[in-house]
Enzyme design. Structure first.
Site, PDB file in Angstrom:
ATOM      1  CB  SER A 163      31.148  47.891  12.669  1.00 13.49           C
ATOM      2  OG  SER A 163      32.026  46.802  12.562  1.00 13.49           O
ATOM      3  CG  ASP A 342      32.220  47.420   4.717  1.00 17.55           C
ATOM      4  OD1 ASP A 342      33.135  46.614   4.943  1.00 17.55           O
ATOM      5  OD2 ASP A 342      31.354  47.728   5.560  1.00 17.55           O
ATOM      6  CG  HIS A 375      34.104  48.064   8.144  1.00 20.93           C
ATOM      7  ND1 HIS A 375      32.756  47.802   8.033  1.00 20.93           N
ATOM      8  CD2 HIS A 375      34.396  47.978   9.475  1.00 20.93           C
ATOM      9  CE1 HIS A 375      32.249  47.563   9.231  1.00 20.93           C
ATOM     10  NE2 HIS A 375      33.221  47.671  10.125  1.00 20.93           N
TER      11      HIS A 375
END
Length: 405
Positions: A163, A342, A375
């Site tokens: 991320s 995601d 995610h």
């Protein structure tokens, strides 16, 4: 639990066990992307494993928005939960601490020991609060370079992150190309979409609009914008989960979802509707719990800073919008990983990055993992994910560390 039982507690076999953070102070001035200067700062750091004699087996872990230095192990025998990336870091795990010397830090602007808004400003003798300057991914990486020098490491075997951590990995590969052998970028993108920026703005607005925000000087007032931070976390948490993940958490089994009359994850908290504005559904209760817990442990000004760093990241701006040119000097090898559900950083964004890296003539490995967890998958022990990351890190050790050891 009696004290004797706590002290005799056995940690899981593949855990690094008890760990102690270390605070590093830097007297060096750090010029930020904004033009402002930090005249000295602290970084809170943890490390796992042993640095070999050639210092060739060091791995840097870059954390995401709400992460910190505590990536693995336990701070005390009383800890109920280990570090945030325990699934990936430890003896025999993908980032194997029997092989690698792993360094994890809390970024500047954080609220877990590194200098940030909740720190005392030496210029004023009170909290930095809103006076703490906006920091960018580039600023974080520049501070990490100073940490690298302090540790007397000349080159990382790998820089790894998911991320927002993955964005730091990309900045390392662009700005400090000679300082890493491998860039491992997981569930990330080279810049945020308009939708992602919109979610971040809603989160920030919820915090700033809280009556207890006091223009960012809430610590001086002895209060906290708890409701605003709770709402920000609740909105963010929704984006970290996929629809399937929501169903799994708050509904029945997959077979039940497909059955006639499925509630599609709409489990009731008390078994019946209140016909009011109470918390009726399990998912509502879960979001309230997540928001409450987060608001007790995270600084609101830090949340504002971290989301702005996400928004601002776009390395292509220095190269006329051509991202491939940004990687023209990147000698390291790349591993990119994405997850099918995601929707915050979808696989197509990773594929775009793969194409830019190939255009730049870089060596790229790409793995797209079919996973229902959204995610948040990069934080979870998903077998295919762990196998892929572990296989790649094994090659990092065999080719770039073991021969030098």
């Amino acid at each position: 639990m009696p004290q004797s039982d706590i002290m005799s507690r056995q940690f899981p076999k593949q855990s690094v066990g008890l760990v102690s953070p270390q605070l590093f102070h830097f007297d060096e001035e750090l010029k930020l992307r904004s033009g402002k200067v930090l005249k000295g700062f602290d970084l809170m750091v943890e490390s796992y494993g042993q640095l070999n004699a050639q210092k060739s087996n060091a791995v840097l872990i870059c954390h995401a928005l709400s992460g910190d230095h505590h990536a693995a192990g336990y701070h005390s025998h009383k800890d109920k939960k280990p570090g945030w990336w325990e699934s990936c870091i430890g003896p025999g795990k993908p980032i194997d601490t029997d092989r690698f010397f792993v360094v994890s830090l809390n970024n500047l602007g954080g609220c877990a020991g590194s200098t940030g808004p909740a720190s005392i400003n030496p210029q004023t003798g009170t909290y930095y609060g809103p006076d703490f300057p906006v920091v960018t991914v580039r600023d974080w990486v520049n501070s990490q370079v100073l940490l690298m020098k302090r540790l007397e490491i000349s080159c990382w075997a790998a820089v790894v992150g998911g991320s927002l951590g993955g964005m730091q990995v990309l900045r390392w590969a662009i700005s400090h190309a000679q300082s890493l052998q491998h860039a491992v970028c997981i569930a990330a993108a080279p810049k945020l979409s308009a939708q992602n920026i919109a979610f971040n703005e809603v989160a920030r607005h919820s915090i700033i609009s809280d009556p207890n925000f006091h223009a960012g000087r809430y610590l001086e007032e002895g209060v906290a914008p708890k409701q605003g931070l709770m709402l920000a976390r609740m909105v963010g948490h929704i984006t970290y989960l996929s629809d399937n993940a929501m169903r799994s958490k708050f509904g029945k089994t997959v077979e039940d979802f497909e059955a006639p009359g499925s509630n599609f994850g709409r489990d009731l908290r008390s078994g019946k509707l209140s016909y009011g504005f109470n918390v009726d559904f399990q998912v509502e209760s879960y979001l309230h719990y997540q928001g409450e817990r987060f608001s007790e442990n995270f600084d609101a000004n830090t949340y504002l800073l971290m989301t702005k760093a996400l928004d601002y990241f776009d390395p292509s701006v220095d190269y006329g919008g051509d991202l491939s040119k940004a990687f023209s000097e990147s000698d390291c090898k790349f591993l990119l990983m994405s997850f099918s559900t995601d929707w915050r950083f979808p696989p197509e964004r990773s594929r775009e990055l793969v194409n830019d890296l190939l255009k730049a003539g870089r060596e790229v490995t790409y793995l797209e993992i079919d996973a229902d967890e959204g995610h948040d998958a990069f934080l979870l022990p998903i077998p295919r994910y762990l196998e892929g990351l572990g296989a790649y890190m094994n090659q990092v050790f065999q080719k770039d560390c073991s021969n030098a050891a």
